[in-house]
Motif scaffolding. Structure first.
Motif, short mmCIF file in Angstrom:
data_model
loop_
_atom_site.label_atom_id
_atom_site.label_comp_id
_atom_site.label_asym_id
_atom_site.label_seq_id
_atom_site.Cartn_x
_atom_site.Cartn_y
_atom_site.Cartn_z
N LYS A 168 1.00 -6.94 -2.68
CA LYS A 168 1.42 -6.40 -3.98
C LYS A 168 1.58 -4.87 -3.87
O LYS A 168 0.85 -4.22 -3.11
N PRO A 169 2.50 -4.29 -4.66
CA PRO A 169 2.68 -2.83 -4.63
C PRO A 169 1.42 -2.12 -5.09
O PRO A 169 0.70 -2.61 -5.98
N ILE A 170 1.13 -0.97 -4.49
CA ILE A 170 -0.02 -0.16 -4.88
C ILE A 170 0.41 1.29 -5.06
O ILE A 170 1.35 1.76 -4.43
N SER A 171 -0.29 1.98 -5.95
CA SER A 171 -0.02 3.40 -6.18
C SER A 171 -0.41 4.20 -4.95
O SER A 171 -1.52 4.04 -4.43
N ALA A 172 0.48 5.05 -4.48
CA ALA A 172 0.22 5.78 -3.23
C ALA A 172 0.92 7.13 -3.27
O ALA A 172 1.72 7.42 -4.16
N ARG A 173 0.58 7.95 -2.28
CA ARG A 173 1.22 9.25 -2.10
C ARG A 173 1.76 9.32 -0.68
O ARG A 173 1.08 8.94 0.27
N ILE A 174 2.99 9.81 -0.54
CA ILE A 174 3.64 9.85 0.76
C ILE A 174 3.96 11.30 1.12
O ILE A 174 4.65 11.99 0.36
N GLN B 198 6.10 16.04 -0.38
CA GLN B 198 5.19 15.04 -0.92
C GLN B 198 5.87 14.27 -2.03
O GLN B 198 6.61 14.83 -2.83
N LEU B 199 5.62 12.96 -2.05
CA LEU B 199 6.22 12.09 -3.04
C LEU B 199 5.12 11.20 -3.62
O LEU B 199 4.32 10.61 -2.89
N SER B 200 5.08 11.13 -4.95
CA SER B 200 4.10 10.27 -5.62
C SER B 200 4.78 8.95 -6.00
O SER B 200 5.76 8.94 -6.74
N ALA B 201 4.25 7.85 -5.45
CA ALA B 201 4.78 6.51 -5.77
C ALA B 201 3.76 5.80 -6.65
O ALA B 201 2.98 4.98 -6.20
N SER B 202 3.72 6.17 -7.95
CA SER B 202 2.68 5.65 -8.84
C SER B 202 2.80 4.15 -9.05
O SER B 202 1.81 3.46 -9.26
N SER B 203 4.01 3.62 -8.97
CA SER B 203 4.21 2.18 -9.15
C SER B 203 4.20 1.43 -7.81
O SER B 203 4.34 0.21 -7.78
N GLY B 204 4.06 2.19 -6.72
CA GLY B 204 4.14 1.59 -5.40
C GLY B 204 5.54 1.62 -4.84
O GLY B 204 5.74 1.42 -3.64
#
Length: 425
Positions: free
Chosen positions: A234-240, A255-261
């Motif tokens: 399942k998708p998880i909130s992460a930072r790339i 830096q990119l914030s993927a709050s929805s995954g």
């Protein structure tokens, strides 16, 4: 007669007020463009910043500039354990702004807005000394953000030794798109009769149509991806965090914030972008977005898998490097080691086992000794960063636990590794 004069006076006063309102209305219309040129965001929301004692208090968008207002409160700058170990932060400090700093639209490395000037702070290489308790207010000007960009990053640089840079990720401001101009109706052509030619026309050379300019093919590749849990998918909130090539063969850390995954990036074709994905409760995962064979305008899907931190879970530390037959950590390993240090700090009760492994070439006993020394080197680095030595076990297995039994160099390289196993949470 007196009544007539009173009525006349009231009527004249009424007319005077109407003219005054009319005149003020014209002034407002004429000056309205000037008011509309500035958009102000007070205390903008910043998702993450590198130094907590330097804050953005206001952002102004004018016709020509993006203006950032800062407050540096040196009295609110606590010394971390790293600072104490590395000897950072003496009683006084020197500050300046790097002229190579810039603004970016998150996820779109091609959109950058360059530094213009600064007020209240020197521009490097000039410096200013500050003392504990000082408060400094300064202003930095950048090129104007394109209308519609309401989240941006400010990147000044990557920390080098005791030198710290001010970086801000996902700064939220008000910057609406400009309304499209109304399309003017196209006048209908009039049906006019052709003119009558009375003279014989001269020889006219055949008209040559101008060559149509062909627009260059787009060079950006759209990378769409999802960060998922290795167990549930399942998708998880992460930072790339990812590295982007810049002028002069340098690299910028983005830096990119993927709050929805889910995430979306626009990157230049023909490059390879190293990345590290992190999420709370998960081991970091590193890799590369390889666009060396991609073409401009292409869309590529990508999936990043993160393993949850749990007892019995094991991961390979892919970015730990040693010289051949040696056990001193190379400097290229420090970024991975710092991520491991942060993981240990975020999970203060977690205990781990660091396992060293080698291939089957050479003397068995020497390989056993080498793997133990490499595991010890990883442990010593963590301890030097303030992690309790009792939380870390180091063990060498030599060539006894290969992940592959092949004999090629690629397969042997996979067997030469350092693994981390969670023993207790």
């Amino acid at each position: 007669m007196a009544l007539f004069r009173a009525r006349l006076s009231i009527r004249l006063s009424h007319l005077t007020m109407k003219r005054l309102y009319y005149f003020l209305g014209i002034l407002l219309l004429l000056s309205g463009g000037a008011f509309a040129q500035k958009i102000t965001t007070l205390s903008p929301y910043v998702e993450q910043q590198s130094q907590p004692y330097v804050n953005i208090t206001k952002v102004e968008l004018t016709k020509d500039f993006t203006i950032l207002y800062f407050t540096l409160d040196y009295s609110s700058n606590p010394r971390s354990l790293d600072d104490i170990i590395l000897g950072r932060r003496s009683s006084n400090e020197e500050i300046e702004i790097d002229p190579n700093c810039r603004l970016y639209e998150p996820g779109n490395a091609g959109r950058k807005f360059r530094f213009v000037k600064a007020e209240g702070i020197p521009v490097a290489p000039q410096k200013r000394e500050i003392r504990p308790g000082d408060m400094v207010k300064f202003v930095v000007y950048f090129e104007r953000l394109e209308p519609g960009i309401e989240v941006f990053d400010m990147f000044e640089g990557r920390d080098q030794g005791t030198k710290r840079y001010w970086n801000y990720f996902s700064v939220h401001v008000r910057n609406p798109k400009r309304p499209l101009p109304k399309k003017q109706p196209t006048p209908e052509p009039k049906n006019e009769e052709p003119p009558v030619i009375t003279e014989k026309p001269k020889d006219v050379p055949p008209s040559v149509e101008p060559k149509k300019e062909v627009a260059p093919a787009p060079q950006l590749v759209t990378l769409r991806g999802t960060v998922v849990d290795a167990k549930t998918k399942k998708p998880i909130s992460a930072r790339i965090n990812y590295l982007v090539p810049i002028d002069g063969n340098g690299l910028d850390s983005m830096q990119l914030s993927a709050s929805s995954g889910r995430f979306r990036l626009n990157l230049d074709a023909g490059n390879k972008y190293a990345y590290v994905a992190t999420a709370k409760g998960y081991f970091p995962s590193s890799g590369a977005f390889d666009l060396t064979q991609a073409k401009g305008g292409q869309e590529i899907d990508n999936e990043i898998v993160l393993n949850p931190v749990a007892v019995g879970e094991a991961i390979t530390l892919n970015n730990i490097y040693f010289d051949i037959s040696k056990f001193d950590l190379l400097s290229s390993s420090f970024a991975e080691m710092d991520r491991l240090t942060q993981l240990m700090r975020e999970n203060p009760t977690m205990e781990i086992r660091v396992e060293g492994h080698t291939d089957n070439l050479g003397d068995f006993d020497k390989n056993m000794e080498l793997s133990q020394n490499r595991a010890n080197a990883v442990k010593q680095y963590l301890v030097s960063k303030g992690i309790d030595a009792r939380r870390i076990e180091a063990k060498g297995f030599g060539p006894t636990r290969p992940v592959t039994k092949g004999t090629s160099e690629t397969e042997r390289r996979r067997n030469r590794r350092v693994e981390l196993v969670v023993v207790k949470m």
